[in-house]
Each structure stands twice: as structure tokens, then as C-alpha cells.
Enzyme design. Structure first.
Site, mmCIF file in Angstrom:
data_model
loop_
_atom_site.group_PDB
_atom_site.id
_atom_site.type_symbol
_atom_site.label_atom_id
_atom_site.label_comp_id
_atom_site.label_asym_id
_atom_site.label_seq_id
_atom_site.Cartn_x
_atom_site.Cartn_y
_atom_site.Cartn_z
ATOM 1 N N CYS A 1 0.849 -1.189 0.000
ATOM 2 C CA CYS A 1 0.000 0.000 0.000
ATOM 3 C C CYS A 1 0.880 1.233 0.000
ATOM 4 O O CYS A 1 1.887 1.294 0.725
ATOM 5 C CB CYS A 1 -0.911 0.004 1.232
ATOM 6 N N HIS B 1 -10.194 1.652 1.234
ATOM 7 C CA HIS B 1 -9.608 2.920 1.683
ATOM 8 C C HIS B 1 -10.692 3.955 1.987
ATOM 9 O O HIS B 1 -10.555 4.744 2.932
ATOM 10 C CB HIS B 1 -8.685 3.488 0.606
ATOM 11 N N HIS C 1 -9.190 -3.193 -2.629
ATOM 12 C CA HIS C 1 -8.208 -2.435 -1.860
ATOM 13 C C HIS C 1 -8.548 -0.948 -1.842
ATOM 14 O O HIS C 1 -8.546 -0.303 -0.777
ATOM 15 C CB HIS C 1 -6.821 -2.662 -2.469
ATOM 16 N N GLU C 2 -8.846 -0.382 -3.021
ATOM 17 C CA GLU C 2 -9.119 1.057 -3.093
ATOM 18 C C GLU C 2 -10.467 1.415 -2.479
ATOM 19 O O GLU C 2 -10.600 2.454 -1.816
ATOM 20 C CB GLU C 2 -9.040 1.541 -4.546
#
Length: 231
Positions: A139, A185, A181-182
Site C-alpha cells: 500500500c 480505503h 483495496h481502493e
């Protein structure tokens, strides 16, 4: 605790308590700088809050300029995705693109195909099916570290495009991993929250020992994940 049950008990982040005016001020600072902004690192509270849904806090021109800056920061890092909170902006905006050339054998094992650039507003994902794969992830907001993360192999992504239209797309393999993953966030979740912590490695150790196409060797040597769960 199993990986699945641990994921289910990840603490829900509180929504960022920030006004539209303050968001615009932060964006103005980013857009007004003569240099690209730094990527916020773990420990900053913006990464542990649910970002505010995008509801028109920026006009089309401001949004377009912000997307351009995010894309350039992603390229410079380099990375395959960047979320607005990683620039200190608590808005549900992310950019994604995987244009890196990788070894064909690695790409085949990881299900990695090129992902053309696109930007998302207010994304949500849902698993498609029950298949899960574990691979190492890093990351841009956790410099120098990588860990194995067990994730759904395929997901459906619902989001708003930059033109305001509602979109729904299915992703599989490495593309699905980037999407998850994004999107995480934007909800205050870092990949370490979902990771097998016994797999945690510095970039140097990962490169020297665990950079095989799959995680079989790392799993055996570091003692994480049963074999049938490994990617």
C-alpha cells in the site's frame, strides 16, 4: 479466528465529520500547490475514517483537476490505485489503473490483466461466488511493508462515474483485488486489517524470499493460512 470471521469483525469506521467548505479548502490547497502532494501515511486519522460520499462538493472543473492530480500521484508512486483520503481529502473518490508489465507466468497465476484507467465515486463492492485467493499486497500509505491478504476472487462494483451515471461492473483476479483495496480505503479500512499478520514482510524480505507467483512458499515458512486457502 478464521480470516473470514476476522474480516466480519473489522471495526466500522466513523464517518469523517467535515463540512463541504472544509473539503473544498483542502482540495484547493492540493490543486493550488506547485508540486504534487505527498501520500498520507498510516497513523493519519483520515485513513481511519469513512470518507464522505461525493454529492457535488466540487464542481465539474474542480473534480476533473483533482482526478488529474490523483492520477499523476499514482503514476509517480508508482501504484495501481489511489484514494482521495491518501491525499488527505475525506471524499469517496478513487482512481485505478494497472498498466504494469509483469512476467506472464506470474500474471497467469495471479489472474493479472491490464486494467484501463477509470475513476470512481462512492463505490461499493460485493463478492461474486465463494472463491477466495490470497496474495501479497502492499500500500502506498504503508511504505516498506507487504502482507498476504485473502480476498474474494470476483466482485461486483457499484459506483458513480464522473459524468454522474450509476455504473455496475464485475471484476475478477488481480483487478478485483485492486477494486477491493481502493474501495476499502474509502471506508477507513487498510489492507492490514484483512491481512495474515504472520505473513507481514518488509519489501526487502519480500523481494528476497517471497516474490514467487503464489504464496505457497511463504505460507509454509511463515506458518499462515491452511494450504487449501492459499492462492
Amino acid at each position: 479466528m478464521s480470516p473470514d470471521s476476522r474480516n466480519e469483525t473489522i471495526r466500522e469506521a466513523r464517518t469523517a465529520d467535515v463540512s463541504a467548505e472544509r473539503i473544498r479548502e483542502t482540495v484547493d490547497q492540493v490543486l493550488g500547490s506547485e508540486v504534487l502532494p505527498p501520500i498520507v501515511q498510516a497513523g493519519h486519522p483520515v485513513l481511519r475514517q469513512q470518507a464522505v460520499p461525493f454529492t457535488g462538493q466540487l464542481d465539474d472543473a474542480e473534480l476533473g483537476r483533482l482526478i488529474d492530480v490523483m492520477r499523476r500521484v499514482m503514476y509517480m508512486a508508482p501504484g495501481v490505485g489511489l484514494a482521495a483520503p491518501q491525499l488527505g481529502i475525506p471524499l469517496q473518490i478513487a482512481v485505478l489503473e494497472d498498466r504494469f508489465d509483469v512476467d506472464p507466468d506470474v500474471a497467469a497465476v495471479r489472474g493479472r490483466e491490464a486494467l484501463p484507467f477509470f475513476a470512481v465515486l462512492n463505490p461499493r463492492y460485493e463478492p461474486l461466488g465463494t472463491s477466495r485467493k490470497a496474495f501479497y499486497e502492499g500500500c502506498l500509505s504503508l511504505n516498506g511493508l507487504q502482507a498476504a491478504v485473502l480476498r474474494p476472487e470476483s466482485v461486483r462494483l457499484d459506483y458513480t462515474a464522473l459524468d454522474g451515471t450509476a455504473q455496475q461492473r464485475n471484476f475478477t483476479g488481480w483487478q478485483a483485488r485492486i477494486v477491493q483495496h481502493e474501495t476499502d480505503h474509502l471506508h477507513g479500512i487498510l489492507y492490514l486489517d484483512r491481512a495474515e499478520l504472520r505473513s507481514l514482510s518488509s519489501n526487502a524480505e519480500y523481494s528476497a524470499r517471497w516474490a514467487q507467483p503464489d504464496i505457497t512458499h511463504a505460507r509454509q515458512e511463515l506458518g499462515f493460512l491452511p494450504g487449501e486457502s492459499a492462492g
